[in-house]
Design a protein around this motif. Structure first.
Motif, mmCIF file in Angstrom:
data_model
loop_
_atom_site.group_PDB
_atom_site.id
_atom_site.type_symbol
_atom_site.label_atom_id
_atom_site.label_comp_id
_atom_site.label_asym_id
_atom_site.label_seq_id
_atom_site.Cartn_x
_atom_site.Cartn_y
_atom_site.Cartn_z
ATOM 1 N N PRO B 44 48.548 -18.445 -4.370
ATOM 2 C CA PRO B 44 47.357 -18.915 -3.643
ATOM 3 C C PRO B 44 47.006 -20.324 -4.112
ATOM 4 O O PRO B 44 46.434 -20.505 -5.176
ATOM 5 N N ARG B 45 47.385 -21.322 -3.369
ATOM 6 C CA ARG B 45 47.150 -22.708 -3.775
ATOM 7 C C ARG B 45 46.019 -23.323 -2.972
ATOM 8 O O ARG B 45 45.937 -23.115 -1.754
ATOM 9 N N THR B 46 45.178 -24.094 -3.634
ATOM 10 C CA THR B 46 44.024 -24.720 -2.997
ATOM 11 C C THR B 46 44.428 -25.550 -1.783
ATOM 12 O O THR B 46 43.756 -25.529 -0.757
ATOM 13 N N SER B 47 45.538 -26.270 -1.901
ATOM 14 C CA SER B 47 45.984 -27.109 -0.792
ATOM 15 C C SER B 47 47.185 -26.503 -0.088
ATOM 16 O O SER B 47 48.099 -25.991 -0.737
ATOM 17 N N PRO B 48 47.219 -26.583 1.252
ATOM 18 C CA PRO B 48 48.383 -26.047 1.975
ATOM 19 C C PRO B 48 49.638 -26.868 1.709
ATOM 20 O O PRO B 48 50.731 -26.431 2.056
ATOM 21 N N TYR B 49 49.459 -28.031 1.123
ATOM 22 C CA TYR B 49 50.602 -28.906 0.891
ATOM 23 C C TYR B 49 51.171 -28.750 -0.517
ATOM 24 O O TYR B 49 52.110 -29.421 -0.891
ATOM 25 N N SER B 50 50.580 -27.872 -1.349
ATOM 26 C CA SER B 50 51.142 -27.590 -2.670
ATOM 27 C C SER B 50 52.211 -26.503 -2.542
ATOM 28 O O SER B 50 52.250 -25.763 -1.560
ATOM 29 N N PHE B 51 53.067 -26.407 -3.553
ATOM 30 C CA PHE B 51 54.118 -25.383 -3.621
ATOM 31 C C PHE B 51 53.511 -23.987 -3.437
ATOM 32 O O PHE B 51 52.600 -23.607 -4.157
ATOM 33 N N GLN B 52 54.016 -23.241 -2.451
ATOM 34 C CA GLN B 52 53.392 -21.964 -2.089
ATOM 35 C C GLN B 52 54.121 -20.748 -2.658
ATOM 36 O O GLN B 52 53.765 -19.609 -2.348
ATOM 37 N N GLY B 53 55.134 -20.982 -3.477
ATOM 38 C CA GLY B 53 55.880 -19.853 -4.046
ATOM 39 C C GLY B 53 57.114 -19.541 -3.214
ATOM 40 O O GLY B 53 57.219 -19.981 -2.062
ATOM 41 N N LEU B 54 58.043 -18.762 -3.789
ATOM 42 C CA LEU B 54 59.322 -18.490 -3.128
ATOM 43 C C LEU B 54 59.277 -17.277 -2.211
ATOM 44 O O LEU B 54 60.254 -16.963 -1.545
ATOM 45 N N GLY B 55 58.153 -16.557 -2.203
ATOM 46 C CA GLY B 55 58.043 -15.404 -1.307
ATOM 47 C C GLY B 55 59.004 -14.294 -1.702
ATOM 48 O O GLY B 55 59.237 -14.048 -2.895
ATOM 49 N N VAL B 56 59.583 -13.637 -0.675
ATOM 50 C CA VAL B 56 60.428 -12.464 -0.928
ATOM 51 C C VAL B 56 61.607 -12.791 -1.840
ATOM 52 O O VAL B 56 61.989 -11.988 -2.707
ATOM 53 N N VAL B 57 62.163 -13.997 -1.681
ATOM 54 C CA VAL B 57 63.255 -14.397 -2.576
ATOM 55 C C VAL B 57 62.774 -14.369 -4.024
ATOM 56 O O VAL B 57 63.489 -13.921 -4.937
ATOM 57 N N GLY B 58 61.550 -14.806 -4.238
ATOM 58 C CA GLY B 58 60.977 -14.769 -5.584
ATOM 59 C C GLY B 58 60.813 -13.345 -6.093
ATOM 60 O O GLY B 58 61.083 -13.052 -7.265
ATOM 61 N N LEU B 59 60.385 -12.459 -5.202
ATOM 62 C CA LEU B 59 60.234 -11.043 -5.590
ATOM 63 C C LEU B 59 61.560 -10.460 -6.061
ATOM 64 O O LEU B 59 61.632 -9.765 -7.078
ATOM 65 N N GLU B 60 62.616 -10.763 -5.294
ATOM 66 C CA GLU B 60 63.947 -10.252 -5.651
ATOM 67 C C GLU B 60 64.382 -10.790 -7.015
ATOM 68 O O GLU B 60 64.895 -10.058 -7.857
ATOM 69 N N THR B 61 64.148 -12.074 -7.199
ATOM 70 C CA THR B 61 64.508 -12.692 -8.480
ATOM 71 C C THR B 61 63.774 -12.008 -9.619
ATOM 72 O O THR B 61 64.352 -11.664 -10.648
ATOM 73 N N LEU B 62 62.485 -11.818 -9.425
ATOM 74 C CA LEU B 62 61.662 -11.202 -10.468
ATOM 75 C C LEU B 62 62.171 -9.802 -10.812
ATOM 76 O O LEU B 62 62.323 -9.446 -11.991
ATOM 77 N N ALA B 63 62.451 -9.023 -9.764
ATOM 78 C CA ALA B 63 62.909 -7.656 -9.989
ATOM 79 C C ALA B 63 64.246 -7.658 -10.730
ATOM 80 O O ALA B 63 64.464 -6.873 -11.659
ATOM 81 N N ARG B 64 65.152 -8.552 -10.312
ATOM 82 C CA ARG B 64 66.484 -8.636 -10.947
ATOM 83 C C ARG B 64 66.349 -8.988 -12.427
ATOM 84 O O ARG B 64 66.947 -8.355 -13.284
ATOM 85 N N VAL B 65 65.526 -10.007 -12.708
ATOM 86 C CA VAL B 65 65.376 -10.436 -14.104
ATOM 87 C C VAL B 65 64.697 -9.338 -14.922
ATOM 88 O O VAL B 65 65.094 -9.055 -16.061
ATOM 89 N N GLY B 66 63.693 -8.705 -14.336
ATOM 90 C CA GLY B 66 63.002 -7.633 -15.052
ATOM 91 C C GLY B 66 63.967 -6.519 -15.426
ATOM 92 O O GLY B 66 63.968 -6.021 -16.557
ATOM 93 N N GLU B 67 64.821 -6.175 -14.454
ATOM 94 C CA GLU B 67 65.777 -5.102 -14.707
ATOM 95 C C GLU B 67 66.786 -5.513 -15.782
ATOM 96 O O GLU B 67 67.056 -4.760 -16.725
ATOM 97 N N ALA B 68 67.311 -6.718 -15.650
ATOM 98 C CA ALA B 68 68.292 -7.207 -16.623
ATOM 99 C C ALA B 68 67.705 -7.214 -18.035
ATOM 100 O O ALA B 68 68.391 -6.943 -19.016
ATOM 101 N N MET B 69 66.410 -7.551 -18.137
ATOM 102 C CA MET B 69 65.771 -7.661 -19.445
ATOM 103 C C MET B 69 65.082 -6.358 -19.848
ATOM 104 O O MET B 69 64.463 -6.300 -20.896
ATOM 105 N N ASN B 70 65.136 -5.395 -18.958
ATOM 106 C CA ASN B 70 64.474 -4.111 -19.225
ATOM 107 C C ASN B 70 62.966 -4.285 -19.451
ATOM 108 O O ASN B 70 62.389 -3.721 -20.369
ATOM 109 N N MET B 71 62.355 -5.116 -18.619
ATOM 110 C CA MET B 71 60.908 -5.339 -18.710
ATOM 111 C C MET B 71 60.272 -4.986 -17.371
ATOM 112 O O MET B 71 60.744 -5.432 -16.329
#
Lengths: 250, 250, 250, 250
Positions: B44-71
């Motif tokens: 949630p960024r104050t400006s629409p022109y700021s980086f808005q996050g990677l969305g679903v790709v980011g979710l997948e990355t997070l899940a993969r890293v969490g699993e790999a690290m067992n966190m």
């Protein structure tokens, strides 16, 4: 339509309760000179156990009464899933103070072709408010109306602290019309009239006022609602201030 | 799991930027003793022109890293439409301060069976915060974790004013676990350590800390992010305070 | 004198700098229609290393210029020890926002027979403001004028948030005259005009405006000072608003 | 003396009421481990009709009890005229939150040779607080102790919002000792203990606590006063937190 020489006056109950009550209110505020009818179908309430609004049934009621009275209608949209339904029934879609930072909702409203009234968040800076508007504008929807409705403060005798310098700032920095909600902005019936006048003198392009035939029985926001009679007096008293500012009512 | 003798420590970057960076961060914060990995995919960024996050790709990355690290992993959900996707990948769903009053989102989270971390709104009273939690609980989801993250104030040297009395109040008035975010709560790197200690002494059940391998290059919130080395020192220094409170880290 | 049909307009520099500058300012603001001359001799400055005002020399200058121009004068008293000196030279004694809670000073002002202008504290509630006035009234001095000058808030684009509902509340709850300081209340030159109009429309009995011949060279508060020419335009533009409110300027 | 390995604990009633009550309180807080006795003789009360303190009689009582109990004493000075009297009886002179911006008082305290406890103003930024200390230091008095006591906010369940990040900031930016007042900082008895612990964990050099043998009968601030027994429990419970921070009580 909003932002010209004529000030816009929006009036109506906080929440749509029954068709009869809404009709009575609409009839009276139209008679007193209101341009547009307001009424909440989806209500953002602090507690999940408070009256949450009539939902789609309320939207239908609002649309029916608006048509019968020949008044355009405005109502709040709280959820992106409800945009299609609200857009079908309402002439202006309102984003409440609690959703000013709901960027997902703003982005989706940017893709509709309906005007959006964007209330300032309860602790939002003017910069954040204008950037929230930018979320809608950036999506291609240029019909944004800003609405100042008071900020949270430590003052105990009012519900919010109405910030009229934000109106002047927004008028100075953007081309968007800016209206003021002295009902939520103060939360106190007797302050609605002086703040309505002050808003117009500060350069606002209109006001939005809560009116209820029986404020003491209102399901929400009774303390800040005017009776139709009080609204009628307000309309008469703001007229000279509007004229002094080179504006007119109706 | 949260709220027992063991304090929970959640750490990770503000936003998920690349899989490599997230892996490096996760590896280091886990080594220092973090229990859980955080990272924003929808920002949630104050400006629409700021980086808005990677969305679903980011979710997948997070899940993969969490699993790999067992966190287990936690990430923010901003839109009710995204609940299924976020719930698929995350172990805890976070509601940010800007959405604490987004009652539609809260109601829908009440119908999921995933734990929800509910941040306090930037100008919300403690009562409003607890009633926002009630929106989730009333839907049948009893797994709510409260998170104090600072309120808006006139102080210029911090981003927010961290309100630790809200932690003590929430612990006194509810049975819900309460954690503290000293990173957003101060916005200042050097204040994260003393406020993490103070949070634990005030009775918090855990902390959530922003860590980035290269804060000066972070796409968001660099000023308040600790380096992995600073986080490791923090973990060492909060331990005696936790013990003094009859709690432990890991 | 203050509180009748005629609005009072007080104008002048933030601080008395030189007799020449003050004379020039007084001459011009009187020409534009100001009723009274303001100027600080004792200045409450955040830093001990900022210009602290000319003290008694400043008082003498102010009195001399006021007499020459046939204008009553108002200036701030910061210390109870200075009351006799300030009372000798000034027609109204001003208590600044920083001293609204200085109850010792208020009590002593209750024992003078000079009118006192009591500014609202920077975070004072309306109740506290009225009770501060009560400290003066209880001492036997009934000549108290209230002055709203903005409250501290998180807004970054203004110095304070001018609270015009406080004006309406104070008018409703007391018999005391209430004036507004849009210069300190906003801290932004371009906002002084719209807020002066809004103040009058909210029911204020007058305004107090900072004017400096060369704002960019002012020793304090240059950003919020109008030039004499801007002040002259302001006087012209507030007139119709005053008329709309059944009031007049001079 | 303040700021070393040993934390300072100041305790006593809000206001000095009778010699007997003060003696009882002093005896008990000393027994529980307090280092210093507090008690107000000049009380800054919001209303002129509230109890204003016993004045010089109160000072004498405080000094007598302090001597009898072999405890140094601290009390508030509200007026520059009272500095000599307060300095005669008290070991530390306290400037209350309402007078933090009373620059005349601060300047005169800079010319005394007594330590000064400077409370942060109710809406003062940390920068303003440090500059207020500078007013005393610039006069040649280097014995300044800073005291965080909570800022005004919109939270309704506490009297103020205690800002412990201000403690960490002040410790980082100055060499001055910083103590915390969790009694005024929260206004709620049950929050005094957790906030005392949190203050110590945030790096505070001491705490100042309101204690009254019969809080329900106290002439002021009863809601936030601990009983002697509660104070004794507090002393026992803060000890491990102090140790965890490498500090000690007594």
């Amino acid at each position: 339509m909003i932002g010209g020489e004529q000030l816009i006056v929006i009036a109506g109950p906080c929440a749509i309760e029954t068709e009869e009550l809404l009709k009575e209110t609409a009839f009276k505020v139209r008679g007193a000179g209101a341009d547009m009818l307001r009424g909440g179908a989806f209500k953002p309430r602090t507690s999940p156990y408070s009256f949450q609004g009539l939902g789609v049934v309320g939207l239908e009621t609002l649309a029916r009464v608006g048509e019968a009275m020949n008044m355009p209608v405005i109502t709040e949209v709280m959820d992106s899933d409800d945009i299609p339904a609200v857009a079908e029934y309402a002439d202006i879609l309102q984003v409440g103070a609690r959703n000013m930072h709901n960027f997902s909702l703003l982005k989706k409203l940017g893709r509709t072709n309906k005007p959006v009234l964007l209330k300032r968040g309860m602790a939002a800076t003017v910069e954040e408010w204008l950037l929230a508007a930018e979320y809608i504008l950036a999506g291609g929807n240029s019909q944004v109306v800003l609405c100042e409705r008071g900020s949270r403060s430590a003052e105990k005798w009012t519900r919010n602290t109405l910030d009229l310098s934000a109106v002047a700032l927004a008028k100075e920095l953007t081309h968007l019309p800016v209206i003021v909600d002295p009902s939520h902005g103060t939360g106190v019936r007797s302050l609605v009239m002086p703040m309505a006048k002050a808003a117009i003198a500060a350069g606002a392009d209109g006001i939005i006022i809560e009116v209820h035939p029986h404020p003491e029985k209102a399901l929400s926001d009774g303390d800040q609602s005017l009776t139709p009679r009080q609204f009628s007096i307000l309309m008469r008293e703001i007229e000279p201030v509007a004229k002094a500012m080179g504006r007119r009512i109706r």
